[in-house]
Motif scaffolding. Structure first.
Motif, PDB file in Angstrom:
ATOM      1  N   MET A 241       0.351 -34.594  22.891  1.00 50.26           N
ATOM      2  CA  MET A 241       2.162 -34.546  23.410  1.00 50.26           C
ATOM      3  C   MET A 241       1.914 -33.962  24.577  1.00 50.26           C
ATOM      4  O   MET A 241       3.233 -34.088  25.683  1.00 50.26           O
ATOM      5  CB  MET A 241       3.740 -35.280  22.919  1.00 50.26           C
ATOM      6  CG  MET A 241       3.034 -36.543  21.071  1.00 50.26           C
ATOM      7  SD  MET A 241       4.941 -36.162  20.883  1.00 50.26           S
ATOM      8  CE  MET A 241       6.041 -36.736  22.624  1.00 50.26           C
ATOM      9  N   GLN A 242       1.118 -33.495  24.851  1.00 51.77           N
ATOM     10  CA  GLN A 242       1.745 -31.762  25.986  1.00 51.77           C
ATOM     11  C   GLN A 242       0.685 -32.012  26.360  1.00 51.77           C
ATOM     12  O   GLN A 242      -0.883 -32.689  26.439  1.00 51.77           O
ATOM     13  CB  GLN A 242       0.846 -30.933  25.007  1.00 51.77           C
ATOM     14  CG  GLN A 242       2.347 -29.837  24.416  1.00 51.77           C
ATOM     15  CD  GLN A 242       2.057 -28.840  23.841  1.00 51.77           C
ATOM     16  OE1 GLN A 242       0.930 -28.305  23.852  1.00 51.77           O
ATOM     17  NE2 GLN A 242       3.513 -28.040  23.498  1.00 51.77           N
ATOM     18  N   GLY A 243       0.922 -32.438  28.196  1.00 51.18           N
ATOM     19  CA  GLY A 243       0.417 -33.035  29.242  1.00 51.18           C
ATOM     20  C   GLY A 243      -0.064 -31.837  29.788  1.00 51.18           C
ATOM     21  O   GLY A 243       0.664 -30.684  29.995  1.00 51.18           O
ATOM     22  N   GLN A 244      -0.524 -32.713  30.932  1.00 52.89           N
ATOM     23  CA  GLN A 244      -1.011 -31.332  32.371  1.00 52.89           C
ATOM     24  C   GLN A 244      -0.221 -31.902  33.161  1.00 52.89           C
ATOM     25  O   GLN A 244       0.875 -29.925  33.434  1.00 52.89           O
ATOM     26  CB  GLN A 244      -2.143 -32.075  33.071  1.00 52.89           C
ATOM     27  CG  GLN A 244      -3.206 -31.835  31.971  1.00 52.89           C
ATOM     28  CD  GLN A 244      -4.268 -32.280  32.633  1.00 52.89           C
ATOM     29  OE1 GLN A 244      -4.504 -33.072  33.965  1.00 52.89           O
ATOM     30  NE2 GLN A 244      -5.947 -32.776  31.898  1.00 52.89           N
ATOM     31  N   ASP A 245       0.571 -32.274  33.955  1.00 49.03           N
ATOM     32  CA  ASP A 245       2.088 -32.839  34.764  1.00 49.03           C
ATOM     33  C   ASP A 245       2.503 -33.482  34.050  1.00 49.03           C
ATOM     34  O   ASP A 245       2.853 -34.219  33.055  1.00 49.03           O
ATOM     35  CB  ASP A 245       1.658 -33.618  35.690  1.00 49.03           C
ATOM     36  CG  ASP A 245       0.345 -32.773  37.055  1.00 49.03           C
ATOM     37  OD1 ASP A 245      -0.182 -33.933  37.331  1.00 49.03           O
ATOM     38  OD2 ASP A 245       0.733 -31.083  37.183  1.00 49.03           O
ATOM     39  N   THR A 246       4.116 -32.371  32.982  1.00 48.62           N
ATOM     40  CA  THR A 246       4.702 -33.459  32.349  1.00 48.62           C
ATOM     41  C   THR A 246       6.387 -32.439  33.032  1.00 48.62           C
ATOM     42  O   THR A 246       6.149 -31.590  33.605  1.00 48.62           O
ATOM     43  CB  THR A 246       4.297 -32.400  31.090  1.00 48.62           C
ATOM     44  OG1 THR A 246       4.976 -30.631  30.863  1.00 48.62           O
ATOM     45  CG2 THR A 246       3.206 -32.164  30.591  1.00 48.62           C
TER      46      THR A 246
ATOM     47  N   ASN B  66      -4.923 -22.176  33.365  1.00 47.63           N
ATOM     48  CA  ASN B  66      -6.389 -22.208  33.518  1.00 47.63           C
ATOM     49  C   ASN B  66      -6.416 -23.971  33.833  1.00 47.63           C
ATOM     50  O   ASN B  66      -7.411 -24.316  34.014  1.00 47.63           O
ATOM     51  CB  ASN B  66      -6.997 -21.435  32.956  1.00 47.63           C
ATOM     52  CG  ASN B  66      -7.585 -20.452  32.513  1.00 47.63           C
ATOM     53  OD1 ASN B  66      -7.375 -19.309  33.870  1.00 47.63           O
ATOM     54  ND2 ASN B  66      -8.140 -19.394  31.903  1.00 47.63           N
ATOM     55  N   ARG B  67      -5.458 -24.372  33.607  1.00 46.50           N
ATOM     56  CA  ARG B  67      -5.728 -26.154  33.619  1.00 46.50           C
ATOM     57  C   ARG B  67      -5.830 -26.840  34.600  1.00 46.50           C
ATOM     58  O   ARG B  67      -4.737 -26.132  35.867  1.00 46.50           O
ATOM     59  CB  ARG B  67      -4.403 -26.857  32.870  1.00 46.50           C
ATOM     60  CG  ARG B  67      -3.776 -28.137  32.438  1.00 46.50           C
ATOM     61  CD  ARG B  67      -3.026 -28.581  31.661  1.00 46.50           C
ATOM     62  NE  ARG B  67      -2.781 -27.724  30.240  1.00 46.50           N
ATOM     63  CZ  ARG B  67      -1.871 -27.835  29.622  1.00 46.50           C
ATOM     64  NH1 ARG B  67      -0.577 -27.983  30.369  1.00 46.50           N
ATOM     65  NH2 ARG B  67      -1.565 -27.456  28.801  1.00 46.50           N
ATOM     66  N   PRO B  68      -6.613 -27.382  35.422  1.00 47.16           N
ATOM     67  CA  PRO B  68      -6.523 -28.133  36.146  1.00 47.16           C
ATOM     68  C   PRO B  68      -5.309 -28.755  36.984  1.00 47.16           C
ATOM     69  O   PRO B  68      -5.187 -29.403  35.998  1.00 47.16           O
ATOM     70  CB  PRO B  68      -8.493 -28.840  36.413  1.00 47.16           C
ATOM     71  CG  PRO B  68      -8.682 -28.708  34.977  1.00 47.16           C
ATOM     72  CD  PRO B  68      -7.528 -27.550  33.809  1.00 47.16           C
ATOM     73  N   LYS B  69      -5.389 -28.647  38.348  1.00 46.16           N
ATOM     74  CA  LYS B  69      -4.112 -29.283  38.954  1.00 46.16           C
ATOM     75  C   LYS B  69      -5.075 -30.678  39.709  1.00 46.16           C
ATOM     76  O   LYS B  69      -6.049 -30.867  39.905  1.00 46.16           O
ATOM     77  CB  LYS B  69      -3.537 -28.835  40.204  1.00 46.16           C
ATOM     78  CG  LYS B  69      -2.710 -27.188  39.475  1.00 46.16           C
ATOM     79  CD  LYS B  69      -1.906 -27.612  40.099  1.00 46.16           C
ATOM     80  CE  LYS B  69      -1.528 -25.322  39.965  1.00 46.16           C
ATOM     81  NZ  LYS B  69      -0.706 -24.616  40.772  1.00 46.16           N
ATOM     82  N   SER B  70      -4.226 -31.704  38.689  1.00 46.77           N
ATOM     83  CA  SER B  70      -4.707 -33.389  39.697  1.00 46.77           C
ATOM     84  C   SER B  70      -4.774 -33.786  41.147  1.00 46.77           C
ATOM     85  O   SER B  70      -5.328 -34.662  41.069  1.00 46.77           O
ATOM     86  CB  SER B  70      -3.999 -34.486  38.474  1.00 46.77           C
ATOM     87  OG  SER B  70      -2.783 -34.243  38.852  1.00 46.77           O
ATOM     88  N   ASN B  71      -3.777 -32.706  41.717  1.00 43.87           N
ATOM     89  CA  ASN B  71      -3.558 -33.042  43.047  1.00 43.87           C
ATOM     90  C   ASN B  71      -4.189 -32.102  43.555  1.00 43.87           C
ATOM     91  O   ASN B  71      -4.210 -32.109  45.258  1.00 43.87           O
ATOM     92  CB  ASN B  71      -1.755 -33.196  43.715  1.00 43.87           C
ATOM     93  CG  ASN B  71      -1.351 -31.477  42.740  1.00 43.87           C
ATOM     94  OD1 ASN B  71      -1.854 -30.497  42.661  1.00 43.87           O
ATOM     95  ND2 ASN B  71       0.461 -31.648  43.254  1.00 43.87           N
ATOM     96  N   SER B  72      -5.156 -31.118  43.123  1.00 43.53           N
ATOM     97  CA  SER B  72      -5.298 -29.952  44.046  1.00 43.53           C
ATOM     98  C   SER B  72      -7.026 -29.803  44.059  1.00 43.53           C
ATOM     99  O   SER B  72      -7.868 -29.866  42.566  1.00 43.53           O
ATOM    100  CB  SER B  72      -4.934 -28.900  43.687  1.00 43.53           C
ATOM    101  OG  SER B  72      -5.567 -27.465  44.205  1.00 43.53           O
ATOM    102  N   SER B  73      -8.178 -30.122  44.470  1.00 44.06           N
ATOM    103  CA  SER B  73      -9.565 -29.731  44.755  1.00 44.06           C
ATOM    104  C   SER B  73      -9.875 -28.998  45.183  1.00 44.06           C
ATOM    105  O   SER B  73     -11.013 -28.771  44.813  1.00 44.06           O
ATOM    106  CB  SER B  73     -10.398 -31.263  45.966  1.00 44.06           C
ATOM    107  OG  SER B  73     -10.028 -30.859  47.520  1.00 44.06           O
ATOM    108  N   ILE B  74      -9.888 -27.691  45.085  1.00 42.97           N
ATOM    109  CA  ILE B  74     -10.099 -25.907  45.738  1.00 42.97           C
ATOM    110  C   ILE B  74      -9.748 -25.791  44.517  1.00 42.97           C
ATOM    111  O   ILE B  74      -9.108 -25.930  43.556  1.00 42.97           O
ATOM    112  CB  ILE B  74      -9.033 -26.031  46.332  1.00 42.97           C
ATOM    113  CG1 ILE B  74      -8.310 -26.549  47.069  1.00 42.97           C
ATOM    114  CG2 ILE B  74      -9.312 -24.461  46.794  1.00 42.97           C
ATOM    115  CD1 ILE B  74      -7.007 -25.325  48.919  1.00 42.97           C
TER     116      ILE B  74
END
Length: 289
Positions: free
Chosen positions: A94-99, A190-198
């Motif tokens: 249940m722990q997500g990236q953008d929460t 270090n979790r990748p962000k979904s709204n950033s491609s950099i």
């Protein structure tokens, strides 16, 4: 004559009593004392080949029983570990990236009612733990102190001036707990962000500076971790909470300390001139550096 007869009769009675006592003692010795032949027979029976085989069989049987018991306990421990992992998997998933504030996302595989109940419980635990807002305490003695820690050391503030606040060596259970919290903080950073491609920076254990923790017996453990930022005056602040279960992400903040003032309170009663001399020396040293 009568007196002489009485004395003779009394002496005879005494002799008879003494004889009876001696006979009783001899009878007791013969009946209750173990005989040497029986002892020798028992000793020979023990050291005989048949006795050795029987004793070895008994020892082997006892050893097999204990090994079976140990293997049974190991199987039970393994089963309990598997059940614990199965119970903790839904909460970890249940722990997500953008929460939200808990770092929790809905898992479509579980029922909506159970998820709602779990979220309400976690929200209530965080609210009770004074993470966002404090609560009124009756006295200052009711306040729970924080512990400061680094990668190698733990500093207990509750020791006061009685003992050295540094705990060394750190207990293994506490060391593993703090290592797990630091690893969770690194995983969040270090979790990748979904709204950033950099390509973003990869943080490591060397970027961890220090942290504080506090455990409330009926709520859980709160962690605040500080990591190095992109610049010297920038830092990353990770707030985690463990409600007697998997670690939950509460906050991930960027701290800019470029224009932050640090106030130092110093008791200067009858020592103003000494402090002025210290500040003058401090300015000179700062200019030289």
């Amino acid at each position: 004559m009568m007196v002489r007869r009485g004395i003779i009769g009394l002496s005879r009675i005494v002799v008879v009593l003494v004889f009876l006592c001696c006979a009783a003692s001899m009878f007791y010795m013969f009946t209750c004392t173990p005989k040497g032949n029986l002892q020798q027979t028992a000793f020979l029976r023990v050291i005989s080949p048949i006795g050795k085989k029987e004793s070895q069989a008994i020892l082997q049987k006892g050893e097999e029983y204990y090994w079976d018991h140990i293997n049974s306990l190991k199987r039970q421990i393994a089963e309990l570990k598997d059940k614990l992992q199965e119970k903790s998997k839904p909460l970890k998933n249940m722990q997500g990236q953008d929460t939200d504030i808990l770092g929790v996302r809905l898992d479509l595989g579980n029922s909506e009612k159970s998820q709602k109940t779990l979220l309400q419980f976690l929200h209530s635990q965080i609210d009770k733990a004074e993470i966002h807002t404090g609560i009124k305490l009756p006295t200052e003695y009711a306040a729970l102190p924080f512990e400061s820690f680094t990668q190698q050391k733990v500093y207990q503030l509750e020791m006061g001036l009685l003992r050295h606040p540094e705990e060394k060596p750190v207990r293994k259970d506490k060391r593993d707990e703090l290592a797990e919290a630091i690893e969770s903080g690194l995983e969040i950073l270090n979790r990748p962000k979904s709204n950033s491609s950099i390509n973003h920076r990869i943080y490591s254990i060397s970027d961890f500076i220090e942290g504080i923790r506090r455990t409330e017996r009926d709520k859980g453990t709160l962690y605040e971790l500080i990591f190095k930022g992109d610049k010297e005056y920038e830092f990353k602040r990770i707030v985690l909470f463990r409600p007697f279960g998997p670690i939950m992400n509460v906050a991930n903040e960027n701290l800019n300390m470029a224009h932050t003032l640090i106030n130092i309170i110093v008791p200067l009663t009858k020592r103003v001139s000494t402090f002025q001399q210290f500040m003058q020396n401090f300015r000179l040293v700062s200019l030289l550096l």
